[in-house]
Design an enzyme around this catalytic site. Structure first.
Site, PDB file in Angstrom:
ATOM      1  N   HIS A  61       1.827   1.009   5.891  1.00 41.34           N
ATOM      2  CA  HIS A  61       2.879   0.816   4.889  1.00 41.34           C
ATOM      3  C   HIS A  61       3.025   2.066   4.045  1.00 41.34           C
ATOM      4  CE1 HIS A  61      -0.049  -0.339   1.433  1.00 41.34           C
ATOM      5  NE2 HIS A  61      -0.775   0.100   2.440  1.00 41.34           N
TER       6      HIS A  61
ATOM      7  N   CYS B 230       8.655   1.281   0.297  1.00 42.71           N
ATOM      8  CA  CYS B 230       8.037   0.410   1.299  1.00 42.71           C
ATOM      9  C   CYS B 230       9.038  -0.144   2.307  1.00 42.71           C
ATOM     10  CB  CYS B 230       7.260  -0.717   0.624  1.00 42.71           C
ATOM     11  SG  CYS B 230       8.267  -1.959  -0.224  1.00 42.71           S
TER      12      CYS B 230
ATOM     13  N   HIS C 247       6.833  -6.329  -1.439  1.00 40.31           N
ATOM     14  CA  HIS C 247       6.210  -5.249  -0.677  1.00 40.31           C
ATOM     15  C   HIS C 247       6.142  -5.654   0.790  1.00 40.31           C
ATOM     16  CE1 HIS C 247       3.994  -1.542  -0.153  1.00 40.31           C
ATOM     17  NE2 HIS C 247       3.069  -2.192   0.546  1.00 40.31           N
TER      18      HIS C 247
END
Length: 427
Positions: A395, A330, A383
């Site tokens: 993402h 990520c 994240h």
């Protein structure tokens, strides 16, 4: 019987042109990527898995050719196949220094071509993106076709300039050269001045279909200044159309131009933009974080650049610890996007990215902002993604044990709205 004569360079013996399904290319032959983003696959077919992605201007070694595909060496450890349509070989550049003479590698052709682009088409001194610009052609311009070489046309503009342009954006036509040509006209930033080819379409509405913010400009082309933005789903009043652009009236009363590629005609009525004051609550207290319910997008030119680049990476697989270009985690994804789209260097790990730049309160998110999350429920960032507008973000989703890929999700979903911590702005 198919006969293949091997060319023996030392003896100067010429080769007879034959059709074969696959031939070996010289290990020294180079190719340059001409597409903005080119998928490299495990085999010579679009049905094969993607193994990497290359960007415009990247030079690769060509190992083999097969039915419109090149086998290329991406790196010391990655080899794959890319469409030959989007790779210009080094051989196509020979002899292009004199633009008035046919190149040794080009095939002489005749006829006219019509430019089909959303903005303006670059005309270069040779058949490749590594050559210098010698001019530009606008959408709808009709040009004379002179030669063809590896996905490029040698063309002559109505003003006499001769150069090379990607054949991807030129279709053959029976129209005469000079039709709709505006390459030599003085541009204007006055959107009230009606272009000669403008078609009136009063009484119709259009709906924005773009996944990201759509620029509204002062004239029908990307060379005109940006005077506003529209979000996906917005409905506007259509006034006229000119060479792939709509003249529109926004709910605010602003009149400008947008690309017709992102507008579909609709029977829906225009609406006043909802008051976003209900979304202006600041996240000053992270322990009493409200769920995300929407946003008033305030896009910038750099933000749009970030989002546009991020979208070219959709589908690239997740791998923990990877930072691109063929795999990401990520934070590796967000770091890569900011670096390669706008040249901004940010920290590598998500928790550090969440403390970088400027904090943005909920309701003020703009395309290109970093959004960060707590998916473990321990109050810390683990994240990150990039806000793209219309309450959505892009993402690289996944974990070390459950990898996924680069994709778009909605911040208003029951899951993401609860784990969202905030947003940061780097540009």
């Amino acid at each position: 019987m198919i006969v293949v004569k091997k060319a023996i360079a030392a003896l100067g013996i010429g080769a007879v042109a034959v059709s074969v399904s696959s031939i070996n290319a010289s290990a020294l032959e180079k190719g340059t990527v001409t597409a903005s983003a080119l998928n490299i696959r495990s085999g010579p077919s679009s049905d094969c898995d993607k193994v990497a992605k290359l960007y415009k201007g990247k030079t690769v070694e060509i190992l083999e050719k097969s039915n419109g595909w090149y086998k290329v060496r991406v790196s010391s450890s990655v080899v794959g196949w890319g469409s030959a349509k989007y790779i210009s070989t080094s051989g196509s550049s020979e002899g292009t220094s004199n633009q008035n003479n046919p190149t040794s590698s080009g095939t002489t052709i005749s006829g006219n071509g019509k430019v089909n682009v959303s903005s303006r088409l670059n005309v270069r001194s040779g058949a490749g993106t590594n050559y210098s610009l010698v001019g530009k052609a606008n959408n709808g311009d009709v040009v004379k076709l002179l030669e063809q070489s590896n996905g490029w046309y040698k063309i002559k503009l109505s003003n006499g300039v001769t150069g090379w342009a990607s054949s991807q954006y030129i279709s053959k036509t029976s129209e005469d050269v000079g039709t709709n040509n505006s390459s030599n006209s003085n541009s204007t930033n006055n959107s009230d001045k009606k272009p000669s080819s403008e078609e009136s379409i009063e009484g119709k509405n259009g709906k924005v279909t773009s996944a990201v913010s759509l620029n509204v400009r002062s004239g029908p082309g990307t060379s005109y200044s940006i005077i506003g933005k529209l979000n996906g789903g917005d409905v506007v009043e259509l006034k006229s159309k000119n060479n792939g652009w709509y003249k529109v009236k926004l709910s605010s009363g602003t009149i400008g131009w947008v690309s017709a590629s992102y507008i579909s005609e609709t029977n829906e009525g225009t609406k006043e933009k909802p008051n976003s004051s209900s979304n202006q609550n600041s996240q000053s207290n992270s322990n009493s974080k409200p769920s995300f319910t929407g946003n008033s997008d305030k896009s910038t030119a750099k933000g749009s650049t970030i989002v546009d680049f991020a979208y070219t990476l959709i589908g690239i697989p997740y791998q923990w610890g990877a930072s691109g270009p063929d795999k990401f985690d990520c934070s590796g994804f967000t770091q890569y996007v900011f670096k390669h789209s706008v040249g901004v260097s940010i920290p590598r790990v998500s928790r550090e990215q969440a403390n970088f730049g400027s904090a943005i309160s909920m309701g003020n998110y703009a395309p290109g902002d970093l959004v960060y999350f707590d998916t473990d429920g321990d109050g810390t960032t683990n994240h990150v993604g990039i806000y793209v507008g219309n309450s959505k973000f892009i993402h690289c989703s996944g974990t070390q044990t459950n990898p996924n890929k680069v994709k778009v999700d909605n911040l208003t979903s029951s899951y993401w709205s609860k784990v969202l911590l905030g947003a940061r702005r780097f540009v």
